[in-house]
Design a protein around this motif. Structure first.
Motif, PDB file in Angstrom:
ATOM      1  N   CYS A  25       0.836  -1.207   0.000  1.00  0.00           N
ATOM      2  CA  CYS A  25       0.000   0.000   0.000  1.00  0.00           C
ATOM      3  C   CYS A  25       0.867   1.251   0.000  1.00  0.00           C
ATOM      4  O   CYS A  25       0.520   2.258  -0.625  1.00  0.00           O
ATOM      5  CB  CYS A  25      -0.922  -0.002   1.218  1.00  0.00           C
ATOM      6  SG  CYS A  25      -2.264  -1.213   1.156  1.00  0.00           S
ATOM      7  N   GLN A  26       1.982   1.196   0.706  1.00  0.00           N
ATOM      8  CA  GLN A  26       2.892   2.348   0.736  1.00  0.00           C
ATOM      9  C   GLN A  26       3.493   2.626  -0.636  1.00  0.00           C
ATOM     10  O   GLN A  26       3.912   3.744  -0.924  1.00  0.00           O
ATOM     11  CB  GLN A  26       3.987   2.101   1.769  1.00  0.00           C
ATOM     12  CG  GLN A  26       3.482   2.161   3.207  1.00  0.00           C
ATOM     13  CD  GLN A  26       4.523   1.764   4.230  1.00  0.00           C
ATOM     14  OE1 GLN A  26       5.431   0.979   3.954  1.00  0.00           O
ATOM     15  NE2 GLN A  26       4.416   2.319   5.436  1.00  0.00           N
ATOM     16  N   PHE A  76       3.209   5.527   8.048  1.00  0.00           N
ATOM     17  CA  PHE A  76       3.115   4.533   9.124  1.00  0.00           C
ATOM     18  C   PHE A  76       4.477   3.912   9.396  1.00  0.00           C
ATOM     19  O   PHE A  76       5.190   3.508   8.479  1.00  0.00           O
ATOM     20  CB  PHE A  76       2.105   3.438   8.753  1.00  0.00           C
ATOM     21  CG  PHE A  76       2.091   2.290   9.729  1.00  0.00           C
ATOM     22  CD1 PHE A  76       1.536   2.448  10.986  1.00  0.00           C
ATOM     23  CD2 PHE A  76       2.652   1.065   9.380  1.00  0.00           C
ATOM     24  CE1 PHE A  76       1.541   1.393  11.886  1.00  0.00           C
ATOM     25  CE2 PHE A  76       2.645   0.011  10.273  1.00  0.00           C
ATOM     26  CZ  PHE A  76       2.087   0.174  11.532  1.00  0.00           C
ATOM     27  N   GLN A  77       4.828   3.822  10.677  1.00  0.00           N
ATOM     28  CA  GLN A  77       6.082   3.205  11.107  1.00  0.00           C
ATOM     29  C   GLN A  77       5.823   1.757  11.507  1.00  0.00           C
ATOM     30  O   GLN A  77       4.944   1.483  12.327  1.00  0.00           O
ATOM     31  CB  GLN A  77       6.673   3.971  12.300  1.00  0.00           C
ATOM     32  CG  GLN A  77       6.932   5.449  12.012  1.00  0.00           C
ATOM     33  CD  GLN A  77       8.000   5.653  10.944  1.00  0.00           C
ATOM     34  OE1 GLN A  77       8.973   4.904  10.883  1.00  0.00           O
ATOM     35  NE2 GLN A  77       7.808   6.667  10.102  1.00  0.00           N
ATOM     36  N   PHE A  82      -0.440  -1.335  13.640  1.00  0.00           N
ATOM     37  CA  PHE A  82      -1.154  -0.797  12.483  1.00  0.00           C
ATOM     38  C   PHE A  82      -2.635  -0.595  12.796  1.00  0.00           C
ATOM     39  O   PHE A  82      -3.235   0.407  12.391  1.00  0.00           O
ATOM     40  CB  PHE A  82      -1.012  -1.716  11.279  1.00  0.00           C
ATOM     41  CG  PHE A  82      -1.735  -1.201  10.067  1.00  0.00           C
ATOM     42  CD1 PHE A  82      -1.236  -0.120   9.360  1.00  0.00           C
ATOM     43  CD2 PHE A  82      -2.934  -1.764   9.652  1.00  0.00           C
ATOM     44  CE1 PHE A  82      -1.911   0.397   8.258  1.00  0.00           C
ATOM     45  CE2 PHE A  82      -3.616  -1.263   8.552  1.00  0.00           C
ATOM     46  CZ  PHE A  82      -3.098  -0.187   7.848  1.00  0.00           C
ATOM     47  N   LYS A  83      -3.212  -1.531  13.531  1.00  0.00           N
ATOM     48  CA  LYS A  83      -4.630  -1.407  13.881  1.00  0.00           C
ATOM     49  C   LYS A  83      -4.861  -0.151  14.710  1.00  0.00           C
ATOM     50  O   LYS A  83      -5.854   0.566  14.515  1.00  0.00           O
ATOM     51  CB  LYS A  83      -5.090  -2.644  14.652  1.00  0.00           C
ATOM     52  CG  LYS A  83      -6.590  -2.690  14.918  1.00  0.00           C
ATOM     53  CD  LYS A  83      -6.984  -3.990  15.587  1.00  0.00           C
ATOM     54  CE  LYS A  83      -8.482  -4.045  15.846  1.00  0.00           C
ATOM     55  NZ  LYS A  83      -8.877  -5.323  16.489  1.00  0.00           N
ATOM     56  N   ARG A  88      -6.754   5.518  14.899  1.00  0.00           N
ATOM     57  CA  ARG A  88      -6.533   6.945  15.140  1.00  0.00           C
ATOM     58  C   ARG A  88      -6.831   7.773  13.886  1.00  0.00           C
ATOM     59  O   ARG A  88      -7.390   8.876  13.975  1.00  0.00           O
ATOM     60  CB  ARG A  88      -5.095   7.181  15.602  1.00  0.00           C
ATOM     61  CG  ARG A  88      -4.822   6.716  17.023  1.00  0.00           C
ATOM     62  CD  ARG A  88      -3.493   7.230  17.527  1.00  0.00           C
ATOM     63  NE  ARG A  88      -2.372   6.745  16.731  1.00  0.00           N
ATOM     64  CZ  ARG A  88      -1.755   5.585  16.931  1.00  0.00           C
ATOM     65  NH1 ARG A  88      -2.162   4.784  17.905  1.00  0.00           N
ATOM     66  NH2 ARG A  88      -0.736   5.223  16.177  1.00  0.00           N
ATOM     67  N   VAL A  89      -6.464   7.253  12.720  1.00  0.00           N
ATOM     68  CA  VAL A  89      -6.749   7.955  11.466  1.00  0.00           C
ATOM     69  C   VAL A  89      -8.259   8.127  11.300  1.00  0.00           C
ATOM     70  O   VAL A  89      -8.739   9.217  10.959  1.00  0.00           O
ATOM     71  CB  VAL A  89      -6.170   7.186  10.256  1.00  0.00           C
ATOM     72  CG1 VAL A  89      -6.689   7.768   8.946  1.00  0.00           C
ATOM     73  CG2 VAL A  89      -4.642   7.242  10.270  1.00  0.00           C
ATOM     74  N   CYS A  90      -9.003   7.066  11.560  1.00  0.00           N
ATOM     75  CA  CYS A  90     -10.464   7.125  11.413  1.00  0.00           C
ATOM     76  C   CYS A  90     -11.089   8.095  12.420  1.00  0.00           C
ATOM     77  O   CYS A  90     -11.992   8.869  12.068  1.00  0.00           O
ATOM     78  CB  CYS A  90     -11.063   5.732  11.579  1.00  0.00           C
ATOM     79  SG  CYS A  90     -10.622   4.576  10.268  1.00  0.00           S
ATOM     80  N   ILE A  91     -10.610   8.059  13.657  1.00  0.00           N
ATOM     81  CA  ILE A  91     -11.130   8.967  14.680  1.00  0.00           C
ATOM     82  C   ILE A  91     -10.866  10.415  14.276  1.00  0.00           C
ATOM     83  O   ILE A  91     -11.725  11.292  14.426  1.00  0.00           O
ATOM     84  CB  ILE A  91     -10.503   8.669  16.057  1.00  0.00           C
ATOM     85  CG1 ILE A  91     -11.049   7.349  16.621  1.00  0.00           C
ATOM     86  CG2 ILE A  91     -10.776   9.812  17.041  1.00  0.00           C
ATOM     87  CD1 ILE A  91     -12.533   7.378  16.945  1.00  0.00           C
TER      88      ILE A  91
END
Length: 208
Positions: A25-26, A76-77, A82-83, A88-91
């Motif tokens: 994806c990256q 993303f590191q 990842f979950k 956090r991205v969705c929030i």
């Protein structure tokens, strides 16, 4: 009796690890993006539904969440969860959407972010009703109550953190949470009363 020869098809199943999916994806590979979507679509939709009053609004949030995920996944590191990162991205998407709606109402009268201190919090007996019923009641709350209730009671954010996220005061967060609990308590009490009446009617009908 002769039977036709059995034909066996051989399928090559390619299983990707989470690390491989993320790395793909990256690099913007569509195959890996689909794999990530298939793996996390349910979780993201469930999260969006929790903060929405209807399915259409949840779908809009859902689309925005995945756009943001695929846009920023390069940051993303791998040593992180990842979950947790995806959550956090969705929030952040949900909060930004909510704050935008508040800003658009600033010149109107339907703005919920007003400071008020409520000293005594309302205790709600959540285990006394089915989870799907409670979920529906939470969805029926107004956006401000629903957002703060979910952030505090479900996500585990503090009032200070919620205040910073929403651009309000800690007292306002406490006030909104107390009101949300009071509304939920009323809904739960009504539900339990109706259930008790329904079971009583069934008992009487069964005795006839």
């Amino acid at each position: 009796q002769h039977f036709p020869q059995k034909v066996v098809f051989s399928y090559k199943i390619i299983l990707m690890t989470e690390v491989e999916i993320i790395q793909g994806c990256q690099k913007g590979k569509s195959k890996h993006q689909k794999a990530l979507y298939d793996q996390y679509a349910g979780l993201v939709m469930h999260l969006c539904m929790r903060y929405s009053s209807n399915y259409e609004d949840a779908e809009d949030l859902f689309q925005e969440c995945f756009i943001r995920i695929f846009t920023y996944i390069k940051n993303f590191q791998e040593n992180n969860s990842f979950k947790g990162w995806l959550h956090r991205v969705c929030i952040n998407v949900i909060i930004n959407k909510y704050r935008s709606s508040i800003v658009s109402k600033r010149n109107g009268q339907n703005v919920e972010l007003e400071d008020e201190i409520i000293e005594h919090s309302t205790n709600v007996d959540f285990p006394s009703i089915p989870s799907e019923v409670l979920y529906q009641f939470i969805q029926e709350l107004s956006p401000g109550y629903r957002t703060i209730f979910s952030l505090f009671e479900i996500e585990g954010y503090s009032h200070d953190e919620i205040a910073e996220m929403l651009g309000c005061s800690s007292n306002n967060s406490r006030s909104q949470l107390s009101r949300a609990k009071r509304i939920l308590q009323e809904k739960i009490e009504k539900f339990l009363s109706n259930e008790e009446m329904r079971l009583h009617k069934q008992k009487i009908k069964g005795e006839k």
